[in-house]
Design a protein around this motif. Structure first.
Motif, PDB file in Angstrom:
ATOM      1  N   VAL A 228       7.998  41.494  57.635  1.00  0.00           N
ATOM      2  CA  VAL A 228       8.490  40.132  57.854  1.00  0.00           C
ATOM      3  C   VAL A 228       7.866  39.172  56.849  1.00  0.00           C
ATOM      4  N   PRO A 288      13.459  35.498  58.520  1.00  0.00           N
ATOM      5  CA  PRO A 288      13.038  36.085  59.794  1.00  0.00           C
ATOM      6  C   PRO A 288      13.212  35.068  60.915  1.00  0.00           C
ATOM      7  N   LEU A 291      10.805  37.911  66.729  1.00  0.00           N
ATOM      8  CA  LEU A 291       9.794  38.960  66.759  1.00  0.00           C
ATOM      9  C   LEU A 291       9.679  39.504  68.177  1.00  0.00           C
ATOM     10  N   ALA A 306      11.687  43.047  64.598  1.00  0.00           N
ATOM     11  CA  ALA A 306      11.952  41.672  64.179  1.00  0.00           C
ATOM     12  C   ALA A 306      13.427  41.567  63.829  1.00  0.00           C
TER      13      ALA A 306
END
Length: 434
Positions: A228, A288, A291, A306
């Motif tokens: 990420v 991103p 999570l 993620a």
């Protein structure tokens, strides 16, 4: 004023007052009531329409107006009836009041896109009551579910009822046709001719579960976190597609700026808030956004994941995916969640010429320019599968200081009444002359 200009504000307000919030999980009110408003307004002037409900409350309305020359390809004019949710506590007005004040119509959907829904209604009603026929068949469609991917709207209609769009060659819909004022003698009208592709991806790492107090060289959370971080901090190189290059060149010329393809920042800065629309079309993006791992502080989980929102440029999908795979590394696998193509068409043809002529007839200072949208619309997602060439064209002459990009999904969303009146004149002229 024309009949369409007179009633456009009330039509738009009436549609906004119907809450069609789309939460993306099927829990919203749906579009049925708004579709019924459209049907009733059409019936008032004798227009017959087809109502298609793809699931309970998920309503779509389609009607075809016969043209004087049946040999010409038909034109599709479509808008979506659903809107993104709005938290009333954040707004200065009730987001579903459709309040008209200070020369604006306020409420969720005023810009995205009940303004166009209302313009379509107003222009069609005027055409019908005045007994005018367009040159070619016009298919009007008010659709469900665009804000959550079109499953109950464009996707359902194009897969289950493609006959509704027989003979259609081109389409116009949202996120284009609005103005950017350079000075009182020149306005650029941005017509959307390209859209980035969509790649929502889940990144998954499998590791060795264990006690949080012990050494663990196979930690899934660590692997996902590193992936990420690499994606989130990656600086994607500048890649100018033909549409973006032409747009930047046109803007530079309009503002009297030099255009350096290696450094377009001064040109982007010149367009102010619209940089939100355009800036992300200079390169791929991968953000991103989610999570997920673990269930207790002292337990190392065996898996972590993620979610990344990826958007790739037209013609460069393979380049994008190869870079993503390199960034995530060998210990993380990529799963596809949602994928949609990128699309780019040329800024030419008789429809483009007709759009330019209609704009200039109502605003002599108009100059039409193509641009690329960083998101996506029903034009690309499903109608392209029927070989329908789509453009973003909701004609609005906007105040020079209006943050139009900020109105999309924003707080206190609103649209100027006179911009809608302008839009009805341009749309009417386009439909009658194209």
């Amino acid at each position: 004023m024309t009949p369409a200009e007179i009633e456009i504000a009330e039509l738009c307000s009436e549609l906004i007052r119907v809450d069609t919030s789309n939460y993306g999980d099927g829990s919203g009110p749906g579009e049925r009531v708004a579709a019924e408003v459209v049907m009733a307004r059409l019936a008032e002037v004798g227009v017959e329409a087809t109502y298609v409900e793809s699931a309970p409350t998920r309503g779509n309305v389609v009607t075809r107006i016969e043209g004087s020359d049946p040999g010409l390809p038909a034109l599709l004019v479509h808008g979506h009836l659903d809107v993104v949710p709005a938290d009333a506590a954040d707004w200065s007005v009730d987001p579903f009041s459709g309040e008209i004040r200070d020369g604006y119509i306020w409420g969720r959907g005023a810009v995205d896109m009940k303004d166009m829904d209302a313009m379509m209604l107003a222009v069609l009603r005027q055409m019908k009551t005045e007994g005018r026929k367009p040159r070619r068949d016009i298919v009007f469609a008010w659709l469900a579910d665009e804000e959550a991917g079109g499953e109950y709207g464009a996707k359902y209609l194009t897969s289950k009822h493609p006959e509704l769009f027989d003979g259609v060659g081109n389409a116009i819909s949202e996120v284009g046709g609005y103005s950017l004022e350079v000075d009182p003698s020149l306005r650029l009208y941005l017509i959307e001719t390209a859209q980035k592709g969509l790649a929502w991806m889940r990144l998954v790492a499998d590791g060795t579960a264990g006690h949080g107090s012990m050494l663990n060289a196979d930690n899934a959370v660590t692997e996902v976190a590193k992936a990420v971080a690499r994606i989130g901090s990656h600086e994607w190189p500048l890649r100018l597609t033909p549409t973006v290059r032409r747009f930047l060149s046109e803007v530079a010329d309009a503002f009297g700026l030099p255009f350096d393809p290696e450094n377009p920042a001064p040109v982007i800065d010149a367009i102010g808030p619209l940089a939100k629309f355009v800036g992300a079309t200079l390169h791929h993006t991968a953000n991103p956004s989610m999570l997920s791992a673990g269930y207790k502080a002292n337990v190392i989980p065996g898996q972590a994941s993620a979610v990344v929102d990826g958007r790739f440029l037209p013609g460069l999908e393979e380049d994008f995916m190869a870079t993503v795979d390199e960034l995530i590394g060998p210990n993380v696998r990529r799963e596809q969640l949602v994928h949609d193509i990128a699309l780019e068409t040329t800024f030419d043809g008789d429809l483009v010429e007709s759009m330019i002529a209609a704009l200039k007839a109502e605003d002599p200072s108009a100059r039409a320019v193509p641009y690329c949208l960083s998101g996506g619309t029903d034009n690309k997602t499903f109608f392209a599968d029927l070989d329908i060439r789509g453009f973003g064209f909701v004609p609005l002459r906007l105040p020079a200081d209006m943050d139009f990009a900020g109105m999309f999904h924003g707080v206190d969303e609103r649209v100027p009444v006179d911009a809608l009146q302008f839009g009805t004149r341009v749309l009417d002229r386009l439909l009658m002359t194209y």
